[in-house]
Design an enzyme around this catalytic site. Structure first.
Site, short mmCIF file in Angstrom:
data_model
loop_
_atom_site.label_atom_id
_atom_site.label_comp_id
_atom_site.label_asym_id
_atom_site.label_seq_id
_atom_site.Cartn_x
_atom_site.Cartn_y
_atom_site.Cartn_z
N HIS A 164 36.54 5.35 34.08
CA HIS A 164 37.81 4.62 34.79
C HIS A 164 39.05 5.33 34.72
CE1 HIS A 164 39.04 3.29 30.70
NE2 HIS A 164 37.85 2.80 30.50
N CYS A 171 34.79 4.72 26.10
CA CYS A 171 34.64 5.07 27.57
C CYS A 171 35.03 6.38 27.85
CB CYS A 171 35.53 3.97 28.21
SG CYS A 171 34.81 2.50 28.44
#
Length: 469
Positions: free
Chosen positions: A396, A412
């Site tokens: 992301h 992440c």
């Protein structure tokens, strides 16, 4: 004069050889060209001081001169022998090429003429044959291959010329750079060489490598523009073929239309469409459907014999679809890099932020693709998010751009805004993602002209708050 010309060529090839500069300066000095001589003496540095200030005897100076010239000429003779051997190999192959008719269609070679190599390290992905449309026989057909070294160029020529029936009339070979095990796919790949076949099947080889010939290369701006258009077209076909494969695996059938791939969240296999996808959807979809419904593309058999085509096979057959392996994503924890690859060809290599030990080394697939996760393009997850399987990990954007290149996430993969938005368009839902350590190079590989699709569907998910790590 002969020694002067040779020494000029020698220092051009060996600019760090101070003795060569000194000897060239002596030749200019002998001819009364003081300005050029002084320039060469300056380049020779301490060699000039050693021979001039210490008053080295002429016979010793001559001995050094002879040694430098002899070493240079011996090296040149060795290179000429290598070139002559390669030229002889090409001539032998050309001699044994049988007489054939110029094909009216491209990509119609028999399966016996397929080339199988070990270049592709993964199972081949979707293999399509979209050559049913008629073309003018002289229209250029493009391909790309590693042709940086003499050995690579010789191997590529051998593959092509050993299967002359598969050669198009006008083949343009673009050169891919090699970085470790990867071949780099760039929007500015140069023309390496061309092969043009006459009506009597005689093949003309035109090199665009100045190391191979002392010649002036032809200026062909239109050809370069066509090459750039072909490069971008191949990226679109790769993305489209991956999307069709993902849809077929999930639905158990091939899509009826492109619009089935471009739906609102959560059925947005593709982020959007392009004009190239619209033109080629029917051909690629039909080719995929012909291989079998719902099966993994590695089991698809398009031609008899179960021969797995590779990028090297496409190079000889002139296939419209260059990439033979599915698109994948690799994340390298060691170098903080994220690459988009197809087999051993690297299309992109981005700089990313990770979580150190919190980022797992594992395999995932892109299960969700979301625009403005948690409702904001400037929030903690940025303007795009791609969830990794049924986990709390995702690729992301970020509201902390300084964390890119560092281990500051909770696991992440963080990307800059421009990078994550291009990746969102490049990789369809269902794309495989591997997180590894020490597999990717440091070099960033990002084009100036970013890949972009036309978004028309709603890809937000306002009913869910994401808690990615």
């Amino acid at each position: 004069m002969k020694d002067l010309l040779y020494l000029k060529k020698y220092v051009e090839l060996h600019s760090d050889n101070k003795m060569g500069w000194y000897l060239l300066g002596k030749e200019y000095e002998k001819n009364g060209e003081e300005g050029k001589a002084n320039y060469c003496f300056n380049q020779s540095g301490e060699v000039y001081e050693a021979f001039e200030l210490s008053k080295v005897p002429d016979d010793l100076w001559m001995e050094h001169q002879y040694k430098v010239l002899k070493e240079g000429r011996d090296k040149e003779r060795r290179l000429n022998k290598i070139r002559n051997l390669l030229l002889g190999l090409v001539m032998i192959l050309l001699f044994f090429i049988p007489t054939i008719n110029v094909p009216g269609q491209l990509g119609t070679s028999n399966v016996d003429e397929q080339i199988v190599t070990s270049d592709s390290e993964q199972q081949p992905g979707l293999v399509t044959d979209v050559n049913d449309k008629q073309r003018e026989a002289t229209s250029p057909v493009f391909t790309a291959q590693a042709v940086g070294s003499i050995q690579e160029r010789s191997r590529t020529l051998s593959l092509m010329l050993s299967h002359p029936g598969s050669l198009p009339v006008n083949l343009i070979v673009l050169g891919m750079e090699r970085k470790d095990k990867w071949l780099l796919w760039k929007h500015t790949m140069p023309i390496a060489f061309t092969l043009k076949k006459s009506k009597d099947s005689a093949v003309t080889y035109q090199s665009y490598n100045l190391d191979e010939c002392d010649c002036k290369l032809p200026e062909e701006p239109k050809l370069k523009q066509s090459a750039e258009a072909w490069i971008k077209e191949q990226e679109n076909l790769l993305v489209l073929s991956r999307a069709i494969r993902s849809f077929t695996q999930q639905e158990g059938r091939v899509p009826v239309s492109l619009s089935e791939l471009v739906q609102p969240f959560p059925r947005n296999v593709l982020s959007g469409s392009t004009d190239i996808m619209k033109r080629h959807f029917g051909e690629i979809n039909a080719a995929y459907a012909g291989g079998g419904n719902g099966k993994d593309s590695s089991t698809l058999v398009q031609k008899k014999g179960d021969i797995p085509p590779t990028a090297s096979a496409a190079l000889a057959s002139g296939d419209d679809v260059f990439f033979k392996d599915p698109i994948e994503v690799i994340v390298d924890k060691k170098n903080h890099r994220l690459a988009v690859v197809s087999g051993n060809i690297m299309l992109r290599n981005y700089k990313v932020g990770l979580g150190g030990a919190k980022t797992p080394e594992d395999e995932f697939v892109i299960s969700d693709k979301v625009v403005n996760p948690n409702g904001s393009a400037t929030g903690e997850f940025g303007s795009r998010g791609m969830q990794l399987s049924d986990s709390r990990y995702a690729i992301h954007g970020t509201d902390e751009p300084n964390s890119i290149g560092r281990d500051e996430s909770n696991g992440c993969v963080r990307m800059s805004k421009d990078d994550v938005e291009e990746l969102f368009d490049l990789i369809p839902r269902g794309t495989k993602v591997r997180i590894v350590t020490g597999e990717l190079p440091d070099d960033i590989l990002v084009p100036t002209d970013r890949y972009q699709t036309q978004h028309k569907q709603d890809q937000t998910n306002p009913h869910k708050t994401y808690h990615w790590l």
